[in-house]
Scaffold this active site. Structure first.
Site, short mmCIF file in Angstrom:
data_model
loop_
_atom_site.label_atom_id
_atom_site.label_comp_id
_atom_site.label_asym_id
_atom_site.label_seq_id
_atom_site.Cartn_x
_atom_site.Cartn_y
_atom_site.Cartn_z
N ASP A 1 0.80 -1.23 0.00
CA ASP A 1 0.00 0.00 0.00
C ASP A 1 0.83 1.28 0.00
O ASP A 1 0.51 2.25 -0.66
CB ASP A 1 -0.96 0.02 1.21
CG ASP A 1 -0.25 -0.27 2.53
OD1 ASP A 1 0.99 -0.40 2.52
OD2 ASP A 1 -0.93 -0.38 3.57
N HIS A 2 1.98 1.26 0.70
CA HIS A 2 2.70 2.52 0.91
C HIS A 2 3.48 3.00 -0.30
O HIS A 2 3.81 4.17 -0.40
CB HIS A 2 3.67 2.37 2.09
CG HIS A 2 3.01 2.53 3.42
ND1 HIS A 2 2.05 1.67 3.87
CD2 HIS A 2 3.17 3.46 4.39
CE1 HIS A 2 1.65 2.06 5.07
NE2 HIS A 2 2.31 3.14 5.40
N SER B 1 5.31 7.43 13.26
CA SER B 1 5.42 6.14 12.59
C SER B 1 6.14 5.06 13.40
O SER B 1 6.93 5.34 14.29
CB SER B 1 6.17 6.36 11.28
OG SER B 1 6.73 5.17 10.82
N ARG C 1 8.21 3.10 11.83
CA ARG C 1 9.36 2.72 10.97
C ARG C 1 10.64 2.58 11.80
O ARG C 1 11.11 3.53 12.41
CB ARG C 1 9.53 3.74 9.83
CG ARG C 1 9.87 5.13 10.26
CD ARG C 1 9.80 6.12 9.09
NE ARG C 1 8.41 6.43 8.78
CZ ARG C 1 7.97 7.62 8.34
NH1 ARG C 1 8.81 8.61 8.14
NH2 ARG C 1 6.70 7.82 8.09
N ASP D 1 3.01 -1.02 11.70
CA ASP D 1 2.52 0.29 11.30
C ASP D 1 1.81 0.88 12.52
O ASP D 1 1.09 0.18 13.22
CB ASP D 1 1.53 0.18 10.13
CG ASP D 1 1.25 1.54 9.54
OD1 ASP D 1 1.86 1.88 8.52
OD2 ASP D 1 0.43 2.27 10.13
N ARG E 1 -2.52 12.19 10.14
CA ARG E 1 -1.33 12.97 10.52
C ARG E 1 -1.20 14.19 9.64
O ARG E 1 -1.56 14.14 8.46
CB ARG E 1 -0.06 12.12 10.32
CG ARG E 1 -0.02 10.99 11.25
CD ARG E 1 1.36 10.46 11.49
NE ARG E 1 1.24 9.63 12.66
CZ ARG E 1 1.65 8.37 12.74
NH1 ARG E 1 2.29 7.83 11.74
NH2 ARG E 1 1.46 7.69 13.84
C1 MIC Z 1 2.56 6.61 8.70
O1 MIC Z 1 1.35 6.78 8.70
O2 MIC Z 1 3.37 7.44 9.18
C2 MIC Z 1 3.11 5.33 8.12
C3 MIC Z 1 3.82 5.68 6.89
O3 MIC Z 1 2.05 4.47 7.81
C4 MIC Z 1 4.04 4.67 9.14
C5 MIC Z 1 4.71 3.47 8.64
C6 MIC Z 1 5.95 3.70 7.84
O4 MIC Z 1 6.66 4.65 8.05
O5 MIC Z 1 6.24 2.83 7.00
C7 MIC Z 1 3.34 4.31 10.45
O6 MIC Z 1 2.34 4.86 10.79
O7 MIC Z 1 3.88 3.47 11.20
FE1 SF4 Z 2 -1.00 4.71 4.96
FE2 SF4 Z 2 -0.05 5.48 7.36
FE3 SF4 Z 2 -1.49 7.14 5.81
FE4 SF4 Z 2 -2.66 5.12 6.94
S1 SF4 Z 2 -1.71 6.83 7.99
S2 SF4 Z 2 -2.94 5.78 4.83
S3 SF4 Z 2 -1.10 3.54 6.87
S4 SF4 Z 2 0.53 6.29 5.36
#
Ligand code: MIC
Ligand code: SF4
Length: 734
Positions: A87-88, A627, A629, A152, A434
């Site tokens: 998805d990302h 995140s 990550r 995630d 976010r």
């Molecule tokens: C996000 O919403 O910040 C992400 C991208 O989904 C991250 C995961 C990532 O950095 O791969 C998360 O929420 O953990």
């Molecule tokens: Fe994807 Fe994270 Fe955004 Fe959800 S908050 S849509 S998991 S990047």
């Protein structure tokens, strides 16, 4: 639903019965689910406990590192049901079809790796376009009373179906997949008592936007938010999921609702009647006991909740819509709305799309048009296809909306926004979760606000962020003033959800070996980090003293860097590039005491590492917010950072640092942050007894002792000594 899912749920309910019949009540729902998943009995004074989750879910951007670590454990198969979701890595640019074709082309190597690893180790593989991890988990795998960990931070979304769903770093997932128990700091439990009923423009999103404002971005750190009270019964399962999803924005370990009729209806609508029947039989265990005690209780009367608009830059800047226009004026933000985006893992349910379509339809009927670009990101192929069948997408598209792939796209900096680079101060409103600076379009001048999908749609019709659909009129093409009515929309599709079984590949175990090209720029096998030498750290240099908010987006940016998520060497070049240096207010410009000059953070770290000088990062509150990550911990480790000393940490990031063998310390006195000078050197003593103390050596020759704290469990101390949690497994010490 597969037979597998029903077996998991049924076995779990048997365990739940046995576990809870032995426990003396009254218990919260959180305690019930935690008890039923305990791997070992809990001692009274435990701060950490070991659990056996039911499932693991991983998304493509984090699964790469998780799998690379898992593969080094040399396990033959995953030991519990696991899924991967692509998805990302999909961009939001020209619309779903074209963007998916580009994604396949650009990320072919990574998708191939993930699909092969999934087949080799026994994991479900959800293809690009199948949907965003949390929506797909909700539709397919989540079940009341279960426990899932996911790589995630928005994994808690599954709390909307009564599951304890917890975001973790890839190393945690890899360990659990390899058969180890999973360690969690025992959380506080915050009860949120909901009374009344939502009405009109207010939605579940507004309740959570209000709560984030009340609790702030770190107010629920190491806490579970448990919703209870009569008000819960009027919120749809997907609305509950939205609220649980955004618990992450308060640092919560996870959020959860009790099993109820709304969840039952959702289970049935998504083809999981048998799980609903099994859950019905243990209903008393899927809710809190009536006199359960919470560590803190917050009261929210849903009848008095009004729509909220939160932002910019942080999700806890919460403004009720009735005073938002004044805020915009006072803060001097421009009034114009330059783009509106709905969807994402947070708000892309059938109900969200139906309510947005209701607003858009009224716009069409009243002679209004969209006054800003409007982007729709469905959460899953199932929701997309169903919304298309029911005419919802047609209404949104007719008003000028662009439907992007069911993927993260614009939410994670993969938005190819026309003209974003040169754009000055401008506003976007999204129904995402976010809104950190530069997160969506890479432009630090963009003010990102968060609102419900229906309010976002109304703002797009007006073209202004100061529009309040509850009180203001809009001028239509005929020159008449018109007022929008309250949005309406079915919670669930009357004709059921469409499903596309081709979205997922179940393992056939035909792949024998998962190959990685040594010349790849996208994937790189991991070299184990060196174990601790057994000596105290001496003469560490300051890599950076970070000022202000430092999320994982600041530490390891997403957007264009997402393509290196499987290559530690390459991604490390983005280390802390968006963090503000406390000494010069600049980004990615730090003093290096070896070269006596200023350099990028990653370049400076490399010089220190290659000169044999260890480094320290100093930071303020809630370091590593956002995140899951683990790159944000692996990169500094790879580049020679030994210690991160902060005023406080976000939960997942603190664990990630510990897992990768970095010493995560906090100031005993937060003001001591001010004592740190740019050219100071640091000793960290007391390491053999794990009672660390930091000694600062100033350039004038003076020394200062800085008292520090840590939260390491006995198990976690081993991670530090062995150089990483994975070394502990590799070397068989658990
Ligand atoms: C996000 O919403 O910040 C992400 C991208 O989904 C991250 C995961 C990532 O950095 O791969 C998360 O929420 O953990
Ligand atoms: Fe994807 Fe994270 Fe955004 Fe959800 S908050 S849509 S998991 S990047």
């Amino acid at each position: 639903m597969t037979q597998n899912d029903l077996t998991i749920a049924t076995e779990h309910y048997n365990r739940l019965n046995t576990a809870l019949n032995q426990e003396k009540g009254p218990l919260t729902l959180t305690e019930k689910i935690l008890y039923a998943h305990l791997a070992q009995p809990l001692a009274k004074d435990n701060t950490y406990a070991l659990f056996r989750p039911d499932r693991v879910a991983m998304q493509d951007a984090t699964a790469q590192m998780a799998l690379l670590q898992f593969m080094s454990a040399q396990t033959d198969r995953v030991t519990l049901p696991t899924s991967i979701h692509c998805d990302h890595l999909v961009r939001a640019h020209q619309g779903a079809e074209k963007d998916l074709a580009v994604a396949q082309k650009e990320n072919g190597e990574v998708y191939h790796f993930l699909a092969d690893a999934a087949d080799r180790y026994g994991i479900d593989f959800w293809k690009p376009g199948a949907g965003i991890i949390h929506q797909v988990v909700l539709e397919n795998y989540a079940f009341p009373g279960g426990m899932i960990i996911g790589t995630d931070s928005h994994t808690p979304n599954a709390g909307g179906l009564g599951m304890l769903a917890i975001g973790v770093g890839g190393a945690d997932a890899a360990e659990v997949m390899a058969g180890m128990e999973w360690e969690l700091k025992i959380p506080r439990i915050i009860g949120v008592h909901l009374t009344g009923r939502l009405s009109g423009w207010a939605s579940a999103k507004d309740v959570i936007l209000k709560l984030v404002g009340l609790l702030t971005v770190k107010g629920a750190t190491n806490a579970v938010i448990e919703y209870f009270g009569q008000g819960c019964s009027s919120i749809s399962a997907t609305g509950k999921a939205t609220m649980c999803n955004m618990g992450a924005e308060m640092g919560a370990t996870c959020s959860v609702f009790a099993y109820d009729t709304k969840m039952k209806e959702y289970l049935m609508a998504t083809g999981r009647q048998a799980i609903a029947t099994a859950a019905d039989k243990v209903q008393q265990h899927l809710q809190a006991d009536p006199d359960a005690v919470y560590d803190q209780v917050i009261q929210i009367d849903l009848s008095s909740v009004e729509p909220y608009i939160n932002g910019p830059a942080t999700p806890d800047a919460a403004w009720p819509i009735s005073c938002f226009a004044r805020v915009v004026q006072e803060k001097g933000y421009p009034e114009e709305l330059s783009a509106a985006l709905i969807g994402s893992c947070t708000n892309s349910s059938y109900q969200d799309l139906a309510r947005s379509a209701s607003v858009a339809r009224q716009g069409a009927e009243c002679g209004l048009k969209m006054n800003s670009p409007f982007i729709i990101t469905p959460g899953s192929e199932s929701v997309r296809a169903t919304a298309e069948r029911d005419g919802l997408l047609a209404v949104l598209a007719k008003m000028g909306g662009t439907v992007m792939a069911s993927a993260c796209g614009a939410c994670i900096g993969q938005w190819e926004r026309q003209g974003a680079k040169g754009m000055g101060a401008n506003n976007i409103v999204t129904s995402f979760n976010r809104n950190f600076v530069a997160r969506n379009d890479g432009n630090p001048s963009t003010n990102a606000f968060v609102a419900s999908a229906e309010v976002t749609t109304a703002l797009a019709l007006s073209g202004r962020i100061t529009f309040n659909p509850l009180t203001d009129k809009l001028l239509n093409e005929q020159g008449e003033w018109v007022m929008l009515r309250e949005p309406v929309g079915d919670e669930l599709p009357a004709e059921g959800y469409l499903r596309n079984e081709e979205c997922v590949i179940h393992p056939s175990y035909t792949v024998r070996e998962v190959a990685i090209d040594p010349a790849s720029t996208r994937l790189q096998l991991l070299e184990p980090f060196a174990p601790w030498s057994g000596e105290d750290f001496t003469n560490l240099a300051l890599l950076i003293k970070v000022a202000g908010k430092c999320t994982t987006d600041h530490i390891s940016a997403a957007g264009q860097w997402l393509r290196f998520r499987g290559h530690l060497g390459n991604i490390s070049q983005n280390l802390l590039m968006a963090a503000t240096n406390a000494f010069n207010g600049a980004k990615d410009k730090v003093f290096n005491s070896v070269t006596n000059s200023y350099d990028r953070v990653s370049a400076s770290a490399l010089v220190y590492r290659d000169s044999g000088v260890g480094t320290i990062v100093v930071a303020q509150e809630n370091y590593g917010e956002g995140s899951s990550r683990e790159h944000a911990a692996m990169e500094p480790r790879f580049l020679g950072v030994r210690v991160v000393l902060a005023q406080s940490f976000a939960r997942i990031h603190e664990t990630n640092l510990k897992k990768q063998g970095i010493l995560a310390l906090t100031f005993a006195n937060k003001e001591d942050y001010d004592l740190i000078g740019e050219r100071d050197r640091f000793d960290v003593v007391g390491l053999s007894s794990f009672e660390p103390c930091v000694i600062l050596h100033r350039v004038d020759g003076s020394t200062v002792r800085i008292a520090v704290l840590h939260t390491y469990s006995e198990q976690q101390k081993l991670w530090f000594r062995f150089g990483s949690a994975f070394n502990v497994i590799r070397l068989g010490e658990h």
